[in-house]
Write an enzyme that holds these catalytic residues in place. Structure first.
Site, PDB file in Angstrom:
ATOM      1  N   ASN A  63       0.838  -1.195   0.000  1.00 12.76           N
ATOM      2  CA  ASN A  63       0.000   0.000   0.000  1.00 12.76           C
ATOM      3  C   ASN A  63       0.878   1.252   0.000  1.00 12.76           C
ATOM      4  O   ASN A  63       1.978   1.275   0.568  1.00 12.76           O
ATOM      5  CB  ASN A  63      -1.018   0.004   1.142  1.00 12.76           C
ATOM      6  CG  ASN A  63      -0.443  -0.227   2.517  1.00 12.76           C
ATOM      7  OD1 ASN A  63       0.557  -0.919   2.673  1.00 12.76           O
ATOM      8  ND2 ASN A  63      -1.077   0.332   3.526  1.00 12.76           N
TER       9      ASN A  63
ATOM     10  N   GLU B 228       0.375   5.215   0.728  1.00 16.95           N
ATOM     11  CA  GLU B 228      -0.532   6.244   1.239  1.00 16.95           C
ATOM     12  C   GLU B 228      -0.108   7.634   0.782  1.00 16.95           C
ATOM     13  O   GLU B 228       0.977   7.833   0.213  1.00 16.95           O
ATOM     14  CB  GLU B 228      -0.597   6.142   2.769  1.00 16.95           C
ATOM     15  CG  GLU B 228      -1.163   4.794   3.201  1.00 16.95           C
ATOM     16  CD  GLU B 228      -1.463   4.687   4.685  1.00 16.95           C
ATOM     17  OE1 GLU B 228      -0.976   5.520   5.473  1.00 16.95           O
ATOM     18  OE2 GLU B 228      -2.209   3.746   5.043  1.00 16.95           O
TER      19      GLU B 228
ATOM     20  N   CYS C 297      -4.191   0.754  -2.389  1.00 18.66           N
ATOM     21  CA  CYS C 297      -4.066  -0.519  -1.682  1.00 18.66           C
ATOM     22  C   CYS C 297      -2.966  -1.385  -2.288  1.00 18.66           C
ATOM     23  O   CYS C 297      -2.635  -1.274  -3.480  1.00 18.66           O
ATOM     24  CB  CYS C 297      -5.376  -1.287  -1.751  1.00 18.66           C
ATOM     25  SG  CYS C 297      -6.724  -0.559  -0.821  1.00 18.66           S
TER      26      CYS C 297
ATOM     27  N   GLU D 145      -3.052  -4.523  -3.045  1.00 12.48           N
ATOM     28  CA  GLU D 145      -3.535  -5.385  -4.125  1.00 12.48           C
ATOM     29  C   GLU D 145      -3.483  -4.650  -5.457  1.00 12.48           C
ATOM     30  O   GLU D 145      -3.059  -5.192  -6.476  1.00 12.48           O
ATOM     31  CB  GLU D 145      -4.984  -5.819  -3.856  1.00 12.48           C
ATOM     32  CG  GLU D 145      -5.171  -6.658  -2.617  1.00 12.48           C
ATOM     33  CD  GLU D 145      -5.506  -5.829  -1.384  1.00 12.48           C
ATOM     34  OE1 GLU D 145      -4.914  -4.738  -1.218  1.00 12.48           O
ATOM     35  OE2 GLU D 145      -6.331  -6.278  -0.578  1.00 12.48           O
TER      36      GLU D 145
ATOM     37  N   CYS E  56     -10.317  -5.141   0.510  1.00  9.27           N
ATOM     38  CA  CYS E  56     -11.443  -4.206   0.553  1.00  9.27           C
ATOM     39  C   CYS E  56     -12.340  -4.423  -0.677  1.00  9.27           C
ATOM     40  O   CYS E  56     -11.946  -5.070  -1.656  1.00  9.27           O
ATOM     41  CB  CYS E  56     -10.941  -2.761   0.610  1.00  9.27           C
ATOM     42  SG  CYS E  56     -10.328  -2.123  -0.962  1.00  9.27           S
TER      43      CYS E  56
ATOM     44  N   CYS F 104     -10.831  -3.426  -4.053  1.00  8.32           N
ATOM     45  CA  CYS F 104      -9.821  -4.366  -4.560  1.00  8.32           C
ATOM     46  C   CYS F 104     -10.463  -5.665  -5.035  1.00  8.32           C
ATOM     47  O   CYS F 104      -9.984  -6.285  -5.985  1.00  8.32           O
ATOM     48  CB  CYS F 104      -8.766  -4.634  -3.496  1.00  8.32           C
ATOM     49  SG  CYS F 104      -7.666  -3.218  -3.281  1.00  8.32           S
TER      50      CYS F 104
END
Ligand code: THU
Length: 131
Positions: free
Chosen positions: A42, A44, A53, A55, A86, A89
């Protein structure tokens, strides 16, 4: 590559997660249609909605390398039970791997194996658009 090796690859890239705001590091590793391994963490941003994310980092890297299919994807977090991808994803995994196996793992060693079909029943796909 075994599931354990795929989880190990996800754990290794998780160390590179850029997560100064949430402190929640995530690693992902996938096997693409060619059989090659791609990893992602990930990433940010101070503008929170721009966080990406793990993924999707891995999937973007795979697609940029010319891949169009996800066979298996492993995701690892420092949570028990292991955190599941999530919703966003799940939809992105579905785009490239409606038959994909999804492995969720925790750094403590817990591993659960499921499928994207289980996590995203009746996913939306291009068949609705490409008519
Ligand atoms: N995150 C992922 O990398 N994958 C998921 O499936 C869920 C959430 C990241 C995004 C953000 O950097 C942090 O976890 C907290 O939401």
């Amino acid at each position: 590559m075994t599931d354990a090796e795929l989880v190990a690859a996800a754990a290794a890239v998780r160390e590179r997660a850029y997560a100064p705001y949430s402190g929640f590091k995530v690693g992902a590793a996938l096997i693409a249609g060619s059989g090659k391994l791609y990893v992602g963490c990930n990433v940010e941003n101070a503008s929170y909605p721009l966080c990406v994310c793990a993924e999707r980092t891995a999937i973007g890297t795979a697609v940029a390398a010319g891949e169009t299919r996800i066979v298996r994807i492993a995701v690892i977090t420092d949570t028990e039970p292991p955190a599941s991808p999530c919703g966003g994803c799940r939809q992105v995994i579905w785009e490239f791997g409606p038959d994909a196996e999804v492995i969720v793992a925790s750094v403590s060693g817990l591993v659960q194996v499921t499928t994207i079909r289980t996590l995203l029943p009746a996913g939306f796909d291009g068949s609705a658009l490409l008519r």
